[in-house]
Design an enzyme around this catalytic site. Structure first.
Site, PDB file in Angstrom:
ATOM      1  CG  ASP A 138       3.438 -10.730   3.033  1.00  0.00           C
ATOM      2  OD1 ASP A 138       2.777 -10.739   1.987  1.00  0.00           O
ATOM      3  OD2 ASP A 138       2.929 -10.601   4.170  1.00  0.00           O
ATOM      4  N   GLY A 182     -22.616   2.398   7.402  1.00  0.00           N
ATOM      5  CA  GLY A 182     -21.623   2.108   8.448  1.00  0.00           C
ATOM      6  C   GLY A 182     -21.007   3.341   9.084  1.00  0.00           C
ATOM      7  CE  LYS A 186      -5.800  -1.195  12.920  1.00  0.00           C
ATOM      8  NZ  LYS A 186      -4.332  -1.376  12.888  1.00  0.00           N
ATOM      9  CB  SER A 240      -8.555   2.615  14.555  1.00  0.00           C
ATOM     10  OG  SER A 240      -9.604   3.405  14.040  1.00  0.00           O
ATOM     11  CE1 TYR A 255      -9.962   0.429  10.640  1.00  0.00           C
ATOM     12  CE2 TYR A 255      -8.016  -0.780   9.927  1.00  0.00           C
ATOM     13  CZ  TYR A 255      -8.593   0.298  10.592  1.00  0.00           C
ATOM     14  OH  TYR A 255      -7.794   1.239  11.187  1.00  0.00           O
ATOM     15  CG  ASN A 279      -2.044   1.017   1.098  1.00  0.00           C
ATOM     16  OD1 ASN A 279      -2.395   1.412  -0.013  1.00  0.00           O
ATOM     17  ND2 ASN A 279      -2.559   1.488   2.211  1.00  0.00           N
TER      18      ASN A 279
HETATM   19  C1  WQD Z   1     -14.640  11.000   7.333  1.00  0.00           C
HETATM   20  C2  WQD Z   1     -15.988  11.673   7.111  1.00  0.00           C
HETATM   21  C3  WQD Z   1     -17.504  10.348   5.814  1.00  0.00           C
HETATM   22  C4  WQD Z   1     -15.313  10.443   2.065  1.00  0.00           C
HETATM   23  C5  WQD Z   1     -12.025   5.735   8.692  1.00  0.00           C
HETATM   24  C6  WQD Z   1     -11.750   4.518   9.537  1.00  0.00           C
HETATM   25  C7  WQD Z   1     -10.737   4.838  10.596  1.00  0.00           C
HETATM   26  C8  WQD Z   1      -9.517   5.379   9.932  1.00  0.00           C
HETATM   27  C9  WQD Z   1      -9.883   6.654   9.173  1.00  0.00           C
HETATM   28  C10 WQD Z   1      -7.888   3.733   9.298  1.00  0.00           C
HETATM   29  C11 WQD Z   1     -17.158  10.710   7.244  1.00  0.00           C
HETATM   30  C12 WQD Z   1     -17.141  11.630   5.081  1.00  0.00           C
HETATM   31  C13 WQD Z   1     -15.685  10.621   3.387  1.00  0.00           C
HETATM   32  C14 WQD Z   1     -16.047  11.074   1.030  1.00  0.00           C
HETATM   33  C15 WQD Z   1     -17.482  12.048   2.682  1.00  0.00           C
HETATM   34  N1  WQD Z   1      -8.983   4.432   9.030  1.00  0.00           N
HETATM   35  N2  WQD Z   1     -16.747  11.409   3.676  1.00  0.00           N
HETATM   36  N3  WQD Z   1     -17.104  11.855   1.375  1.00  0.00           N
HETATM   37  O1  WQD Z   1     -14.775   6.857   8.105  1.00  0.00           O
HETATM   38  O2  WQD Z   1     -14.198   8.606   9.904  1.00  0.00           O
HETATM   39  O3  WQD Z   1     -12.644   6.723   9.488  1.00  0.00           O
HETATM   40  O4  WQD Z   1     -10.835   6.261   8.165  1.00  0.00           O
HETATM   41  O5  WQD Z   1      -7.233   3.738  10.295  1.00  0.00           O
HETATM   42  O6  WQD Z   1     -10.412   3.654  11.288  1.00  0.00           O
HETATM   43  O7  WQD Z   1     -12.956   4.144  10.186  1.00  0.00           O
HETATM   44  O8  WQD Z   1     -12.861   8.502   7.789  1.00  0.00           O
HETATM   45  O9  WQD Z   1     -12.181   9.965   5.940  1.00  0.00           O
HETATM   46  O10 WQD Z   1     -13.551   7.887   5.395  1.00  0.00           O
HETATM   47  O11 WQD Z   1     -14.630   9.822   6.525  1.00  0.00           O
HETATM   48  O12 WQD Z   1     -18.455  12.767   2.968  1.00  0.00           O
HETATM   49  O13 WQD Z   1     -15.748  10.936  -0.192  1.00  0.00           O
HETATM   50  O14 WQD Z   1     -16.028  12.160   5.765  1.00  0.00           O
HETATM   51  O15 WQD Z   1     -18.893  10.054   5.643  1.00  0.00           O
HETATM   52  O16 WQD Z   1     -18.240  11.403   7.818  1.00  0.00           O
HETATM   53  P1  WQD Z   1     -13.751   7.672   8.833  1.00  0.00           P
HETATM   54  P2  WQD Z   1     -13.260   9.017   6.331  1.00  0.00           P
END
Ligand code: WQD
Length: 336
Positions: A59, A297, A154, A125, A150, A36
């Site tokens: 890996d 979700g 954690k 997280s 995921y 990644n």
């Molecule tokens: C943030 C907000 C979306 C994209 C996840 C994982 C967390 C960590 C960070 C790994 C939300 C909104 C998003 C878009 C949008 N991952 N959004 N349009 O879901 O809070 O956290 O990523 O460690 O563990 O759960 O982060 O950046 O995806 O979303 O409106 O195109 O932005 O709905 O409210 P999230 P996110």
């Protein structure tokens, strides 16, 4: 000079942590399978600090490779970032996520035990809290049933570590990140989303750069001031610095128990619309967006109660959303 293994050390948070470790005089060994990220990050780290970390293309799902590494390399601490981390992808590929995230963790802990290596920092997280009942979220908030494989990896990862610290000399700290964002001030390292970004800020940045036509704002009917979801966006450099402090706490034996958990956030929540407006303010760039339905979700709001980390670690986020968004834009400009 103390030697530290950073798994996933060429990744987004890993690379920023390697820079801070080298700045603090640690010798860094990196394990990364490049699933990644890209190998160029190694040279970028070197160009920032002037010190080339020792890199191993291993890996961690390969138990023999893990065994061989620890048989040949004695380290004073391990910071374990390497994991698959796309929430949506994990729903589609649960077995790959459990094999990679849990299998690798078990192999590392087994070899640390065999070689009597006892300082371990785990990348966790805030997703473990799900939608917390109370805001801001403290480390005592209940762990909710995971919304994704995921998130489950954690939660399970923390349990595996906790159980191991009870019957071995392992000392461990789990750091629960809120929403990592931003990039190093040099704009030489940053978030490298492969494919269509799942996270908000890489998508905002790519929309401003004209790579994406329009940002979809997932949900405008949340019970929040402007109807869009609220998150705690923490600058990746602040996050990296917290890892050094946590590592020193273990090495210096200042930890109060064998297993500790800390929330790493700014303590401030910002909505999606606030992120867009702030990005436009600090960069002068326009972000095209449309309001669409909620994403399956997603939770309404999450932001950290940072008192425990402030008091026990003596750590506090110093950079705010403005700096994080500007640094993310400056990083994007180097990619074009
Ligand atoms: C943030 C907000 C979306 C994209 C996840 C994982 C967390 C960590 C960070 C790994 C939300 C909104 C998003 C878009 C949008 N991952 N959004 N349009 O879901 O809070 O956290 O990523 O460690 O563990 O759960 O982060 O950046 O995806 O979303 O409106 O195109 O932005 O709905 O409210 P999230 P996110």
């Amino acid at each position: 000079m103390k030697k530290i293994l950073v798994t996933g050390g060429l990744g987004f948070i890993g690379s920023h942590t390697v820079v801070e470790l080298q700045n603090e005089g640690f010798e860094v060994l990196i394990i990364d399978n490049l699933s990644n990220t890209s190998i160029e990050v190694l040279d970028k780290i070197t160009s920032i600090t002037g010190i080339k970390p020792t890199y191993f293309n291993i890996d961690l799902k390969n138990q023999k490779s893990v065994k061989d590494f620890f048989a040949e390399n004695r380290v004073d601490g391990v910071i374990h970032f390497a994991a698959s981390k796309a929430v949506g992808e994990s729903v589609q590929m649960p077995l790959e996520y459990y094999e990679n995230n849990i299998g690798s963790l078990v192999y590392i802990l087994q070899e640390m035990k065999t070689n009597n290596l006892n300082n371990f920092i785990f990348s966790s997280s805030c997703t473990v809290y799900g939608q917390a009942d109370e805001l801001p979220i403290t480390e005592k908030a209940p762990i909710k049933p995971a919304e994704s494989p995921y998130g489950n990896t954690k939660q399970i990862g923390e349990e595996i570590i906790k159980d191991t610290t009870k019957v071995t000399d392992l000392k461990a700290i789990a750091l629960r990140y809120f929403n990592p964002t931003g990039a190093h001030e040099s704009a030489k390292i940053g978030e490298l989303p492969i494919g269509v970004p799942q996270n908000l800020i890489p998508f905002v940045v790519q929309t401003a750069a004209g790579i994406r036509k329009e940002l979809s704002v997932f949900g405008s009917d949340y019970p929040t001031p402007d109807g869009t979801a609220v998150r705690d966006y923490i600058h990746v450099v602040d996050l990296a610095k917290a890892h050094i402090i946590a590592l020193k706490r273990l090495i210096d034996n200042n930890n109060k128990s064998q297993f500790e958990v800390f929330n790493l956030g700014t303590g401030k929540g910002n909505s999606v619309l606030e992120v867009i407006k702030t990005f436009e303010k600090v960069t002068g760039k326009k972000v095209n967006y449309k309001l669409v339905d909620r994403r399956e979700g997603d939770i309404t709001a999450a932001y950290a109660d940072t008192n425990f980390a402030n008091k026990e670690l003596g750590w506090k986020a110093e950079l705010g959303l403005d700096a994080a968004l500007l640094s993310a834009w400056k990083w994007q400009e180097t990619l074009e």
